[in-house]
Motif scaffolding. Structure first.
Motif, PDB file in Angstrom:
ATOM      1  N   LEU A  32       3.560  -3.852   4.623  1.00 14.13           N
ATOM      2  CA  LEU A  32       4.594  -3.226   5.449  1.00 14.13           C
ATOM      3  C   LEU A  32       3.982  -2.483   6.634  1.00 14.13           C
ATOM      4  CD1 LEU A  32       6.865  -1.815   2.597  1.00 14.13           C
ATOM      5  CD2 LEU A  32       7.237  -3.873   3.969  1.00 14.13           C
ATOM      6  N   GLN A  33       2.734  -2.066   6.502  1.00 12.61           N
ATOM      7  CA  GLN A  33       2.059  -1.322   7.551  1.00 12.61           C
ATOM      8  C   GLN A  33       1.108  -2.260   8.285  1.00 12.61           C
ATOM      9  OE1 GLN A  33       1.508  -0.770   4.220  1.00 12.61           O
ATOM     10  NE2 GLN A  33       3.139   0.709   3.887  1.00 12.61           N
ATOM     11  N   SER A  34       1.088  -2.184   9.605  1.00 14.42           N
ATOM     12  CA  SER A  34       0.135  -2.997  10.360  1.00 14.42           C
ATOM     13  C   SER A  34      -1.255  -2.373  10.228  1.00 14.42           C
ATOM     14  CB  SER A  34       0.554  -3.091  11.819  1.00 14.42           C
ATOM     15  OG  SER A  34       0.656  -1.807  12.386  1.00 14.42           O
ATOM     16  N   LEU A  35      -2.288  -3.192  10.436  1.00 16.31           N
ATOM     17  CA  LEU A  35      -3.662  -2.692  10.334  1.00 16.31           C
ATOM     18  C   LEU A  35      -3.829  -1.502  11.273  1.00 16.31           C
ATOM     19  CD1 LEU A  35      -6.392  -3.128   8.976  1.00 16.31           C
ATOM     20  CD2 LEU A  35      -7.027  -4.590  10.901  1.00 16.31           C
ATOM     21  N   GLY A  36      -4.346  -0.420  10.744  1.00 14.46           N
ATOM     22  CA  GLY A  36      -4.497   0.812  11.513  1.00 14.46           C
ATOM     23  C   GLY A  36      -3.391   1.816  11.232  1.00 14.46           C
ATOM     24  N   ALA A  37      -2.319   1.359  10.576  1.00 13.54           N
ATOM     25  CA  ALA A  37      -1.174   2.238  10.329  1.00 13.54           C
ATOM     26  C   ALA A  37      -0.904   2.433   8.837  1.00 13.54           C
ATOM     27  CB  ALA A  37       0.067   1.677  11.005  1.00 13.54           C
ATOM     28  N   GLY A  38      -1.916   2.174   8.007  1.00  9.56           N
ATOM     29  CA  GLY A  38      -1.753   2.394   6.575  1.00  9.56           C
ATOM     30  C   GLY A  38      -1.606   3.877   6.258  1.00  9.56           C
ATOM     31  N   VAL A  39      -1.250   4.169   5.031  1.00  7.17           N
ATOM     32  CA  VAL A  39      -1.093   5.551   4.588  1.00  7.17           C
ATOM     33  C   VAL A  39      -2.477   6.184   4.470  1.00  7.17           C
ATOM     34  CG1 VAL A  39      -0.223   7.058   2.766  1.00  7.17           C
ATOM     35  CG2 VAL A  39       0.991   4.927   3.324  1.00  7.17           C
ATOM     36  N   SER A  40      -2.753   7.173   5.303  1.00  6.80           N
ATOM     37  CA  SER A  40      -4.053   7.844   5.277  1.00  6.80           C
ATOM     38  C   SER A  40      -4.129   8.762   4.058  1.00  6.80           C
ATOM     39  CB  SER A  40      -4.253   8.655   6.552  1.00  6.80           C
ATOM     40  OG  SER A  40      -5.482   9.332   6.511  1.00  6.80           O
ATOM     41  N   VAL A  41      -5.200   8.615   3.270  1.00  2.42           N
ATOM     42  CA  VAL A  41      -5.340   9.433   2.062  1.00  2.42           C
ATOM     43  C   VAL A  41      -6.595  10.301   2.131  1.00  2.42           C
ATOM     44  CG1 VAL A  41      -4.023   7.820   0.666  1.00  2.42           C
ATOM     45  CG2 VAL A  41      -6.500   7.591   0.758  1.00  2.42           C
ATOM     46  N   GLY A  42      -7.168  10.451   3.329  1.00  2.00           N
ATOM     47  CA  GLY A  42      -8.380  11.258   3.465  1.00  2.00           C
ATOM     48  C   GLY A  42      -9.527  10.607   2.719  1.00  2.00           C
ATOM     49  N   SER A  43     -10.356  11.424   2.092  1.00  2.00           N
ATOM     50  CA  SER A  43     -11.530  10.896   1.389  1.00  2.00           C
ATOM     51  C   SER A  43     -11.275  10.661  -0.099  1.00  2.00           C
ATOM     52  CB  SER A  43     -12.710  11.841   1.577  1.00  2.00           C
ATOM     53  OG  SER A  43     -12.397  13.115   1.037  1.00  2.00           O
ATOM     54  N   ALA A  44     -10.027  10.822  -0.541  1.00  2.00           N
ATOM     55  CA  ALA A  44      -9.681  10.604  -1.951  1.00  2.00           C
ATOM     56  C   ALA A  44      -9.884   9.149  -2.335  1.00  2.00           C
ATOM     57  CB  ALA A  44      -8.237  11.018  -2.207  1.00  2.00           C
ATOM     58  N   THR A  45     -10.274   8.899  -3.575  1.00  2.00           N
ATOM     59  CA  THR A  45     -10.431   7.527  -4.066  1.00  2.00           C
ATOM     60  C   THR A  45      -9.336   7.163  -5.071  1.00  2.00           C
ATOM     61  OG1 THR A  45     -12.026   8.274  -5.714  1.00  2.00           O
ATOM     62  CG2 THR A  45     -12.916   7.418  -3.630  1.00  2.00           C
ATOM     63  N   SER A  46      -8.215   7.869  -4.973  1.00  2.00           N
ATOM     64  CA  SER A  46      -7.035   7.510  -5.756  1.00  2.00           C
ATOM     65  C   SER A  46      -5.808   7.979  -4.985  1.00  2.00           C
ATOM     66  CB  SER A  46      -7.066   8.141  -7.148  1.00  2.00           C
ATOM     67  OG  SER A  46      -6.985   9.538  -7.064  1.00  2.00           O
ATOM     68  N   PHE A  47      -4.689   7.331  -5.242  1.00  2.00           N
ATOM     69  CA  PHE A  47      -3.455   7.667  -4.541  1.00  2.00           C
ATOM     70  C   PHE A  47      -2.291   7.090  -5.326  1.00  2.00           C
ATOM     71  CE2 PHE A  47      -0.174   6.734  -1.281  1.00  2.00           C
ATOM     72  CZ  PHE A  47       0.022   8.024  -0.802  1.00  2.00           C
ATOM     73  N   THR A  48      -1.181   7.808  -5.373  1.00  2.00           N
ATOM     74  CA  THR A  48       0.036   7.316  -6.006  1.00  2.00           C
ATOM     75  C   THR A  48       1.043   6.969  -4.926  1.00  2.00           C
ATOM     76  OG1 THR A  48      -0.331   8.643  -7.993  1.00  2.00           O
ATOM     77  CG2 THR A  48       1.912   7.846  -7.608  1.00  2.00           C
ATOM     78  N   VAL A  49       1.431   5.697  -4.895  1.00  2.00           N
ATOM     79  CA  VAL A  49       2.492   5.257  -3.986  1.00  2.00           C
ATOM     80  C   VAL A  49       3.796   5.459  -4.745  1.00  2.00           C
ATOM     81  CG1 VAL A  49       3.431   3.344  -2.649  1.00  2.00           C
ATOM     82  CG2 VAL A  49       0.954   3.545  -2.957  1.00  2.00           C
ATOM     83  N   SER A  50       4.664   6.313  -4.240  1.00  2.00           N
ATOM     84  CA  SER A  50       5.914   6.602  -4.944  1.00  2.00           C
ATOM     85  C   SER A  50       7.106   6.143  -4.109  1.00  2.00           C
ATOM     86  CB  SER A  50       6.009   8.096  -5.254  1.00  2.00           C
ATOM     87  OG  SER A  50       5.895   8.850  -4.069  1.00  2.00           O
ATOM     88  N   GLY A  51       8.274   6.157  -4.728  1.00  2.00           N
ATOM     89  CA  GLY A  51       9.495   5.763  -4.046  1.00  2.00           C
ATOM     90  C   GLY A  51       9.653   4.266  -3.860  1.00  2.00           C
ATOM     91  N   LEU A  52       8.997   3.476  -4.717  1.00  2.00           N
ATOM     92  CA  LEU A  52       9.077   2.020  -4.606  1.00  2.00           C
ATOM     93  C   LEU A  52      10.321   1.518  -5.326  1.00  2.00           C
ATOM     94  CD1 LEU A  52       5.342   1.184  -5.382  1.00  2.00           C
ATOM     95  CD2 LEU A  52       6.455   1.227  -3.133  1.00  2.00           C
ATOM     96  N   PRO A  53      11.223   0.825  -4.632  1.00  2.00           N
ATOM     97  CA  PRO A  53      12.406   0.286  -5.303  1.00  2.00           C
ATOM     98  C   PRO A  53      12.020  -0.655  -6.446  1.00  2.00           C
ATOM     99  CG  PRO A  53      12.688   0.208  -2.929  1.00  2.00           C
ATOM    100  CD  PRO A  53      11.252   0.593  -3.190  1.00  2.00           C
ATOM    101  N   SER A  54      12.728  -0.543  -7.558  1.00  2.00           N
ATOM    102  CA  SER A  54      12.403  -1.340  -8.737  1.00  2.00           C
ATOM    103  C   SER A  54      12.853  -2.791  -8.565  1.00  2.00           C
ATOM    104  CB  SER A  54      13.040  -0.731  -9.979  1.00  2.00           C
ATOM    105  OG  SER A  54      14.443  -0.718  -9.857  1.00  2.00           O
ATOM    106  N   GLY A  55      12.271  -3.655  -9.399  1.00  2.00           N
ATOM    107  CA  GLY A  55      12.632  -5.061  -9.407  1.00  2.00           C
ATOM    108  C   GLY A  55      11.767  -5.930  -8.526  1.00  2.00           C
ATOM    109  N   TYR A  56      10.702  -5.370  -7.968  1.00  2.00           N
ATOM    110  CA  TYR A  56       9.817  -6.118  -7.074  1.00  2.00           C
ATOM    111  C   TYR A  56       8.367  -5.987  -7.523  1.00  2.00           C
ATOM    112  CZ  TYR A  56      13.784  -5.936  -3.861  1.00  2.00           C
ATOM    113  OH  TYR A  56      15.028  -6.040  -3.301  1.00  2.00           O
TER     114      TYR A  56
END
Length: 83
Positions: A32-56
């Protein structure tokens, strides 16, 4: 209903890495994000993507960035079905 996906990755051995960006979408290799526009997470090596609609199934990849703003290629892809 919505769900979430917990992502974890290993830091590369290169000392030039300053941060990471997370990309996701519902089609393998197409995010969904173009290269360069991903979700920035700083230097963390884990991340939770939340708010994902179910069924996919969602596909996830991570890139690393250096101090000059250069971005790596996408990591290997991971996927998860959100119930």
């Amino acid at each position: 209903p919505v769900g979430s996906a917990q992502l974890q990755w290993s830091a590369p051995t290169s000392g030039a890495v300053q941060g990471y960006r997370v990309y996701y979408g519902t089609k393998s290799g197409t995010y969904l994000q173009s290269l360069g526009a991903g979700v920035s997470v700083g230097s963390a090596t884990s991340f939770t993507v939340s708010g994902l609609p179910s069924g996919y199934t969602y596909y996830f990849a991570v890139t690393s960035t250096d101090g000059a703003g250069n971005e790596s290629a996408f990591s290997n892809e991971a996927s998860k079905f959100i119930q």
